[in-house]
Design an enzyme around this catalytic site. Structure first.
Site, mmCIF file in Angstrom:
data_model
loop_
_atom_site.group_PDB
_atom_site.id
_atom_site.type_symbol
_atom_site.label_atom_id
_atom_site.label_comp_id
_atom_site.label_asym_id
_atom_site.label_seq_id
_atom_site.Cartn_x
_atom_site.Cartn_y
_atom_site.Cartn_z
ATOM 1 N N SER A 12 0.843 -1.199 0.000
ATOM 2 C CA SER A 12 0.000 0.000 0.000
ATOM 3 C C SER A 12 0.875 1.244 0.000
ATOM 4 O O SER A 12 1.985 1.235 0.558
ATOM 5 C CB SER A 12 -0.862 -0.016 1.260
ATOM 6 O OG SER A 12 -1.488 1.228 1.445
ATOM 7 N N TYR A 29 -1.804 -0.800 10.835
ATOM 8 C CA TYR A 29 -2.100 -1.412 9.534
ATOM 9 C C TYR A 29 -0.943 -1.144 8.568
ATOM 10 O O TYR A 29 -0.404 -2.073 7.949
ATOM 11 C CB TYR A 29 -3.408 -0.845 8.951
ATOM 12 C CG TYR A 29 -3.552 -1.115 7.472
ATOM 13 C CD1 TYR A 29 -3.726 -2.412 7.001
ATOM 14 C CD2 TYR A 29 -3.482 -0.079 6.531
ATOM 15 C CE1 TYR A 29 -3.824 -2.671 5.637
ATOM 16 C CE2 TYR A 29 -3.577 -0.326 5.174
ATOM 17 C CZ TYR A 29 -3.748 -1.624 4.738
ATOM 18 O OH TYR A 29 -3.827 -1.882 3.385
ATOM 19 N N LYS A 39 2.058 -3.749 6.800
ATOM 20 C CA LYS A 39 2.452 -3.845 5.380
ATOM 21 C C LYS A 39 3.959 -3.620 5.233
ATOM 22 O O LYS A 39 4.627 -4.314 4.463
ATOM 23 C CB LYS A 39 1.697 -2.808 4.543
ATOM 24 C CG LYS A 39 0.221 -3.066 4.411
ATOM 25 C CD LYS A 39 -0.048 -4.267 3.531
ATOM 26 C CE LYS A 39 -1.520 -4.605 3.441
ATOM 27 N NZ LYS A 39 -1.779 -5.878 2.794
HETATM 28 P P1 NAD Z 1 -10.971 -7.154 1.413
HETATM 29 O O1 NAD Z 1 -11.153 -7.127 2.878
HETATM 30 O O2 NAD Z 1 -12.162 -6.969 0.554
HETATM 31 O O3 NAD Z 1 -10.238 -8.511 0.983
HETATM 32 C C1 NAD Z 1 -9.326 -9.187 1.804
HETATM 33 C C2 NAD Z 1 -9.732 -10.645 1.840
HETATM 34 O O4 NAD Z 1 -8.821 -11.381 2.664
HETATM 35 C C3 NAD Z 1 -11.132 -10.855 2.437
HETATM 36 O O5 NAD Z 1 -11.895 -11.653 1.572
HETATM 37 C C4 NAD Z 1 -10.866 -11.569 3.772
HETATM 38 O O6 NAD Z 1 -11.911 -12.441 4.113
HETATM 39 C C5 NAD Z 1 -9.560 -12.271 3.476
HETATM 40 N N1 NAD Z 1 -8.729 -12.553 4.654
HETATM 41 C C6 NAD Z 1 -8.334 -11.684 5.628
HETATM 42 N N2 NAD Z 1 -7.561 -12.317 6.525
HETATM 43 C C7 NAD Z 1 -7.433 -13.599 6.104
HETATM 44 C C8 NAD Z 1 -6.775 -14.738 6.632
HETATM 45 N N3 NAD Z 1 -6.091 -14.685 7.761
HETATM 46 N N4 NAD Z 1 -6.860 -15.910 5.947
HETATM 47 C C9 NAD Z 1 -7.577 -15.989 4.789
HETATM 48 N N5 NAD Z 1 -8.243 -14.936 4.280
HETATM 49 C C10 NAD Z 1 -8.169 -13.758 4.925
HETATM 50 O O7 NAD Z 1 -9.853 -6.066 1.075
HETATM 51 P P2 NAD Z 1 -9.356 -5.526 -0.328
HETATM 52 O O8 NAD Z 1 -9.725 -4.101 -0.427
HETATM 53 O O9 NAD Z 1 -9.741 -6.447 -1.407
HETATM 54 O O10 NAD Z 1 -7.780 -5.578 -0.094
HETATM 55 C C11 NAD Z 1 -6.986 -6.653 -0.537
HETATM 56 C C12 NAD Z 1 -5.549 -6.413 -0.093
HETATM 57 O O11 NAD Z 1 -5.089 -5.179 -0.646
HETATM 58 C C13 NAD Z 1 -5.385 -6.286 1.423
HETATM 59 O O12 NAD Z 1 -4.177 -6.927 1.793
HETATM 60 C C14 NAD Z 1 -5.280 -4.791 1.640
HETATM 61 O O13 NAD Z 1 -4.537 -4.480 2.775
HETATM 62 C C15 NAD Z 1 -4.565 -4.354 0.372
HETATM 63 N N6 NAD Z 1 -4.818 -2.949 0.046
HETATM 64 C C16 NAD Z 1 -6.109 -2.529 -0.115
HETATM 65 C C17 NAD Z 1 -6.355 -1.199 -0.402
HETATM 66 C C18 NAD Z 1 -7.771 -0.708 -0.571
HETATM 67 O O14 NAD Z 1 -7.992 0.489 -0.569
HETATM 68 N N7 NAD Z 1 -8.771 -1.552 -0.744
HETATM 69 C C19 NAD Z 1 -5.293 -0.284 -0.538
HETATM 70 C C20 NAD Z 1 -3.986 -0.764 -0.378
HETATM 71 C C21 NAD Z 1 -3.771 -2.109 -0.097
HETATM 72 C C1 UD1 Z 2 -7.183 5.371 3.645
HETATM 73 C C2 UD1 Z 2 -6.245 4.855 4.710
HETATM 74 C C3 UD1 Z 2 -5.066 4.156 4.034
HETATM 75 C C4 UD1 Z 2 -5.570 3.072 3.089
HETATM 76 C C5 UD1 Z 2 -6.529 3.713 2.080
HETATM 77 C C6 UD1 Z 2 -7.125 2.736 1.111
HETATM 78 C C7 UD1 Z 2 -6.512 6.363 6.607
HETATM 79 C C8 UD1 Z 2 -5.888 7.430 7.425
HETATM 80 N N1 UD1 Z 2 -5.808 5.954 5.551
HETATM 81 O O1 UD1 Z 2 -6.462 6.266 2.837
HETATM 82 O O2 UD1 Z 2 -4.216 3.590 5.005
HETATM 83 O O3 UD1 Z 2 -4.481 2.482 2.399
HETATM 84 O O4 UD1 Z 2 -7.605 4.331 2.808
HETATM 85 O O5 UD1 Z 2 -7.941 1.811 1.790
HETATM 86 O O6 UD1 Z 2 -7.582 5.887 6.904
HETATM 87 N N2 UD1 Z 2 -12.556 11.694 3.133
HETATM 88 C C9 UD1 Z 2 -13.562 12.560 3.467
HETATM 89 N N3 UD1 Z 2 -14.695 12.043 4.021
HETATM 90 C C10 UD1 Z 2 -14.882 10.708 4.240
HETATM 91 C C11 UD1 Z 2 -13.842 9.818 3.882
HETATM 92 C C12 UD1 Z 2 -12.687 10.350 3.346
HETATM 93 O O7 UD1 Z 2 -13.429 13.763 3.282
HETATM 94 O O8 UD1 Z 2 -15.934 10.303 4.756
HETATM 95 C C13 UD1 Z 2 -11.325 12.225 2.502
HETATM 96 C C14 UD1 Z 2 -10.057 11.927 3.266
HETATM 97 O O9 UD1 Z 2 -9.793 12.927 4.202
HETATM 98 C C15 UD1 Z 2 -9.035 11.879 2.116
HETATM 99 C C16 UD1 Z 2 -9.847 11.343 0.932
HETATM 100 O O10 UD1 Z 2 -11.196 11.591 1.252
HETATM 101 O O11 UD1 Z 2 -8.586 13.168 1.805
HETATM 102 C C17 UD1 Z 2 -9.655 9.855 0.703
HETATM 103 O O12 UD1 Z 2 -9.914 9.154 1.916
HETATM 104 P P1 UD1 Z 2 -9.962 7.563 1.977
HETATM 105 O O13 UD1 Z 2 -10.829 7.043 0.901
HETATM 106 O O14 UD1 Z 2 -10.275 7.171 3.368
HETATM 107 O O15 UD1 Z 2 -8.477 7.133 1.583
HETATM 108 P P2 UD1 Z 2 -7.063 7.567 2.250
HETATM 109 O O16 UD1 Z 2 -7.266 8.519 3.346
HETATM 110 O O17 UD1 Z 2 -6.166 7.978 1.150
#
Ligand code: NAD
Ligand code: UD1
Length: 349
Positions: free
Chosen positions: A127, A151, A155
């Site tokens: 991330s 979190y 990572k």
């Molecule tokens: P998500 O929660 O929808 O998917 C994660 C999946 O992993 C879920 O289906 C959950 O049931 C499964 N899981 C969690 N712990 C587990 C375990 N111990 N054993 C087996 N399965 C397990 O999340 P996502 O948004 O699809 O994210 C996927 C990955 O990408 C995560 O590692 C997350 O940290 C990373 N990531 C997500 C974002 C985002 O904004 N969505 C941003 C940066 C990184």
């Molecule tokens: C958040 C997480 C980050 C994670 C990412 C994707 C925090 C501090 N950071 O990032 O670790 O990797 O999500 O899952 O939580 N905002 C509003 N109102 C809302 C929600 C968000 O104004 O109700 C604003 C935030 O201040 C930011 C932008 O929207 O400026 C995006 O927010 P968000 O979608 O939560 O993503 P990140 O903050 O970038």
């Protein structure tokens, strides 16, 4: 056509389910391991509906070494994409042990089982949150790391572990060295254009896009814009939003790179997956109103603790070395989010 088998941890989740669609469509065999802690099996039923292809699913926890060993023995995958993890920043501050156990220990077990099975090709979901403070809002891979919550630190720790595994193989002149891509996602949003799979957050969403979508459909009354006094053109926070389908295509490109001469001698390398273009919160609201023709009710609220003013990717390395670039724009991201939201107002329920 390539008939490699990819084991996808967390494949039932938001990003994982979209990755399964792309993998199946690219001709890979797919095995999903997910404990369903934050997902529903319906997502995988829909993946199979979209592609007309089947995948293997095991409901198992990646920390369960015996279960994982049995799955590797039965399925003999060639590559792993590791999405499984917990991802809520606030929850990680309240329950750090849960996050380190699930994310860090889970990855230790996974890599141990992989090494035992001699499967040493891995694409990891990292991330942008691993980056520390920087002079520039546009982040390159060589920028200093410095996550500020459990979190993010989970990572960063996993990245360290994976780099160390790769370095050890070089030192030991391992015959089959680790080949690892650390993909640092910026802000994934949107959904598959079929509207059959998308993001289905539990409870009230923390992230901007699902929150806006739920305000637009009337499920939530009002969006709070967290701060309008940042040093940005309109005062609201700027992020690099990337369409989830573009994001998962980066994973297919990463597998191709790991299979290529670039990684012949093994290695562990980080790549940003972002568009390189930032949008403010107000620009996101305007895009949503433009595409959906629905007004978004919002109010300006205080800043959220831990938020940066501005953060977007330098995506050049992934462009050059993975031969990857995004194809979708902000309006596509909004339209596909809205399509998913209106077709599935209660998510997968
Ligand atoms: P998500 O929660 O929808 O998917 C994660 C999946 O992993 C879920 O289906 C959950 O049931 C499964 N899981 C969690 N712990 C587990 C375990 N111990 N054993 C087996 N399965 C397990 O999340 P996502 O948004 O699809 O994210 C996927 C990955 O990408 C995560 O590692 C997350 O940290 C990373 N990531 C997500 C974002 C985002 O904004 N969505 C941003 C940066 C990184
Ligand atoms: C958040 C997480 C980050 C994670 C990412 C994707 C925090 C501090 N950071 O990032 O670790 O990797 O999500 O899952 O939580 N905002 C509003 N109102 C809302 C929600 C968000 O104004 O109700 C604003 C935030 O201040 C930011 C932008 O929207 O400026 C995006 O927010 P968000 O979608 O939560 O993503 P990140 O903050 O970038």
């Amino acid at each position: 056509m390539n008939k490699q088998k990819v084991l996808v941890t967390g494949g039932a989740g938001y990003i994982g389910s979209h990755a399964c669609v792309e993998l199946l469509e690219a001709g890979f065999d797919v095995v999903v391991v997910d404990n369903l802690a934050n997902s529903k099996p319906e997502s995988l039923a829909r993946v199979q509906r979209i592609t007309g292809k089947t995948l293997a699913f095991y409901q198992a926890d990646i920390r369960d070494q015996a279960a994982l060993t049995a799955i590797f023995a039965k399925e003999t995958p060639t590559t792993v994409i590791h999405f499984a993890g917990l991802k809520a920043v606030g929850e990680s501050c309240q329950q750090p042990q849960l996050y380190y156990h699930n994310n860090v220990y889970g990855t230790l077990v996974l890599t141990e089982v992989m090494a035992e099975a001699n499967v040493k090709q891995l694409v990891f979901s990292s991330s942008a949150t691993v980056y520390g403070e920087s002079e520039s809002p546009q982040y390159s891979e060589h920028f200093p790391l410095g996550a500020i919550n459990p979190y993010g630190r989970s990572k960063a720790m996993i990245e360290d572990i994976l780099r160390d595994l790769s370095t050890a193989d070089t030192l030991n002149q391992a015959p089959n060295p680790w080949k690892i891509a650390l993909l640092r996602y910026f802000n994934p949003i949107g959904a598959h254009q079929s509207g059959l799979i998308g993001e289905d957050p539990n409870g009230i969403p923390n992230n901007l896009m699902p929150y806006v979508a739920q305000v637009a459909i009337g499920k939530l009354p009002q969006l709070s814009v967290f701060g309008d006094d940042y040093p940005t053109p309109d005062g609201t926070g700027i992020r690099d939003y990337i369409h989830v389908v573009d994001l998962v295509k980066g994973h297919i490109k990463a597998i191709a790179a790991l299979n290529s001469d670039k990684f012949l001698a093994g290695g562990c390398k980080a790549y940003n997956l972002g568009t390189g273009q930032g949008y403010s919160v107000l620009e996101i609201i305007q895009a949503f109103e433009r595409v959906t023709e629905k007004p978004i009710n919002y109010k300006i609220s205080p800043r959220r603790a831990g938020d940066l003013a501005e953060c977007f990717a330098n995506p050049n390395l992934a462009r050059q070395e993975l031969n990857w670039k995004v194809e979708k724009n902000l309006d596509d991201m909004v339209a596909d989010t809205w399509n998913w939201q209106t077709k599935n107002p209660r998510g997968y329920d």
